[in-house]
Design an enzyme around this catalytic site. Structure first.
Site, mmCIF file in Angstrom:
data_model
loop_
_atom_site.group_PDB
_atom_site.id
_atom_site.type_symbol
_atom_site.label_atom_id
_atom_site.label_comp_id
_atom_site.label_asym_id
_atom_site.label_seq_id
_atom_site.Cartn_x
_atom_site.Cartn_y
_atom_site.Cartn_z
ATOM 1 N N ASP A 229 0.829 -1.208 0.000
ATOM 2 C CA ASP A 229 0.000 0.000 0.000
ATOM 3 C C ASP A 229 0.862 1.257 0.000
ATOM 4 O O ASP A 229 0.615 2.195 0.759
ATOM 5 C CB ASP A 229 -0.923 -0.003 1.228
ATOM 6 C CG ASP A 229 -2.064 1.015 1.112
ATOM 7 O OD1 ASP A 229 -2.314 1.506 -0.010
ATOM 8 O OD2 ASP A 229 -2.697 1.311 2.140
ATOM 9 N N LEU A 230 1.869 1.292 -0.887
ATOM 10 C CA LEU A 230 2.729 2.480 -0.966
ATOM 11 C C LEU A 230 2.016 3.558 -1.779
ATOM 12 O O LEU A 230 2.385 3.878 -2.906
ATOM 13 C CB LEU A 230 4.088 2.124 -1.578
ATOM 14 C CG LEU A 230 5.012 1.299 -0.669
ATOM 15 C CD1 LEU A 230 6.256 0.858 -1.421
ATOM 16 C CD2 LEU A 230 5.400 2.091 0.585
#
Length: 376
Positions: A229-230
Site C-alpha cells: 500500500d505504498l
C-alpha cells in the site's frame, strides 16, 4: 444487480472512539497523559494524532504519537498485527524512515481492549507509534527524480524483508485478503456496489484479463513480502534546498503496514506505479520513472514485465471497487474513501484506451533512458 444474499456481509466494524475515550486509552494502556488529540483520516481503522504532556518516558524526547485502533475483524488476527509491527521495527533498525512503537504499561507492543456497546462486547487491538514528520507526497508536485526514488525505495524495502524472520511469519500468507493482488477475482463479490454501469463493465473486463493473462503466470513470479500500500498518502516527504536553490524532497516517513502480505516483487512495483499516477498531471509517464527506480535494485524478468500493465489496471480496480463498497458502509467517510476515485476511473480508462503496447512502450523507453544516464 446482485441480490442481497450474494453480497458480502459487513464483517468488520470500524472503531468509533471519541477523542475523550482515545485519551483515556492512551493513559490507561500506555501510561501517558494527553495534552492534545485530533482524529486522522483512515480507511477502516481509527487513528488519532496524540501529543503528550511530558516525554520523560521516551528515549528520544518525542512527544507526538499516532494511536492506532484496529477494526474488529483485524483485531481477531493478533499474530498478523504482531508480525506487521515487528516488521516496522525491523525496517527502522535497517535505516528506513518507519515509526518506532511505544510499548504498553505491560511491556507489550499491542493491547486488546474490550468495549461494551450495550448489545455486544467488541474488542479492538490498539498500538501507539511515533508520529512521523513530513507531508504526504499527494500534496506536492512530484518530480521524475522523486518517482525514481520512490520506486527504488519500494524495491529496497522488499529486498530488505528477505532477511526478516519471525515465528509467526506464516500469518502473512492471507489466502482471501482482498487487497492482495493475487485475489483480484474476489472483486466479483463487490461489483454490485458499482450498479449496472460502464465502470462495472470495465472492471469485469480487467478481471477476465487477469484470470487469463496473469493468474496463469503466478508460478513464474518471484515471491516476497509486500508492503502492499505504498500510496501517495502513505509516503511522507520533507523539503530542503539544493546547491542551486531548488526545492528538493526526500522521503521522511513510510506509513501503514496493515496491508502487508506475501506477494511478488512485480506486485509491489505495480501497486506503487498505480498510486503515484493518482494525482499526476501526466499519469501515463509515471510508470517508467517508478519502474527505473525499482529495477535499479530488482530488475524484473521479461515475464514479470509482461504483466505489469494488467497488474496496474487490476490495482486500480481493487481500489475503485472497494472504495465504492466502503462508501455504502461508511457514507460519513466518503471524502477520504473516494480520494482514488476522483481521478482513478479516468486514468484507468486512459490506460485501456491506449492499450498495453502503447503504455508499455512509454514505460520501458523511460526506464531504459535511466540506464544511459539521460532520464526522460
Amino acid at each position: 444487480m446482485s441480490s442481497v444474499d450474494e453480497q458480502p456481509s459487513q464483517a468488520l466494524t470500524k472503531p468509533t472512539f471519541s477523542e475523550a475515550q482515545a485519551c483515556a486509552l492512551v493513559e490507561s494502556v500506555f501510561g501517558l497523559k494527553v495534552s492534545e488529540i485530533q482524529p486522522l483520516p483512515s480507511y477502516d481503522d481509527q487513528n488519532f494524532h496524540v501529543c503528550i504532556s511530558r516525554a520523560e518516558d521516551t528515549t528520544d524526547g518525542t512527544a507526538e504519537y499516532v494511536l492506532k485502533v484496529s477494526n474488529t475483524e483485524s483485531s481477531k488476527t493478533p499474530d498478523l498485527i504482531e508480525v506487521q509491527t515487528h516488521i516496522i521495527l525491523f525496517l527502522r533498525a535497517a535505516g528506513f524512515p518507519t515509526a518506532s512503537v511505544h510499548r504498553t504499561k505491560a511491556d507489550n507492543l499491542t493491547s486488546l481492549v474490550s468495549v461494551d456497546s450495550g448489545s455486544e462486547i467488541k474488542s479492538y487491538l490498539v498500538r501507539l507509534m511515533t508520529y512521523l514528520p513530513g507531508r504526504p507526497i499527494a500534496n506536492i508536485p512530484i518530480s521524475p527524480q522523486l518517482l525514481y526514488e520512490i520506486g527504488r525505495l519500494a524495491a529496497k524495502l522488499d529486498k530488505t524483508l528477505e532477511k526478516f524472520h519471525h515465528p509467526k511469519l506464516s500469518s502473512l500468507h492471507q489466502e482471501n485478503f482482498i487487497w492482495n493482488l493475487k485475489n483480484v477475482p474476489l472483486l466479483e463479490k463487490y461489483l454490485y456496489a458499482l450498479g449496472q454501469s460502464r465502470n462495472r463493465e470495465i472492471v469485469e473486463q480487467v478481471i477476465q484479463l487477469f484470470k487469463d493473462e496473469v493468474m496463469t503466470k503466478f508460478h513464474h513470479f518471484r515471491e516476497c513480502i509486500n508492503h502492499g500500500d505504498l500510496n501517495d498518502h502513505n509516503i511522507l516527504v520533507e523539503s530542503s534546498k539544493s546547491a542551486l536553490g531548488d526545492t528538493v524532497y526526500h522521503v521522511s516517513g513510510i506509513l501503514d503496514f496493515d496491508d502487508m502480505s506475501y506477494g511478488y516483487y512485480v506486485f509491489e512495483v505495480a501497486i506503487t506505479i498505480m498510486y503515484m499516477m493518482i494525482e499526476s498531471k501526466n499519469p501515463i509517464q509515471v510508470g517508467g520513472h517508478v519502474l527505473a527506480g525499482f529495477e535499479s535494485v530488482i530488475p524484473l524478468t521479461p515475464i514479470e514485465r509482461g504483466v505489469l500493465f494488467l497488474l496496474v489496471c487490476s490495482r486500480f480496480c481493487q481500489s475503485l471497487v472497494m472504495a465504492a463498497y466502503s462508501c455504502q458502509l461508511y457514507p460519513e467517510n466518503k471524502e477520504y474513501l473516494m480520494i482514488t476515485a476522483k481521478n482513478g476511473w479516468k486514468h484507468l480508462q486512459q490506460m485501456l484506451d491506449m492499450g498495453q503496447g502503447a503504455v508499455e512502450e512509454i514505460w520501458f523507453d523511460t526506464a531504459r533512458s535511466y540506464e544511459s544516464g539521460v532520464s526522460m
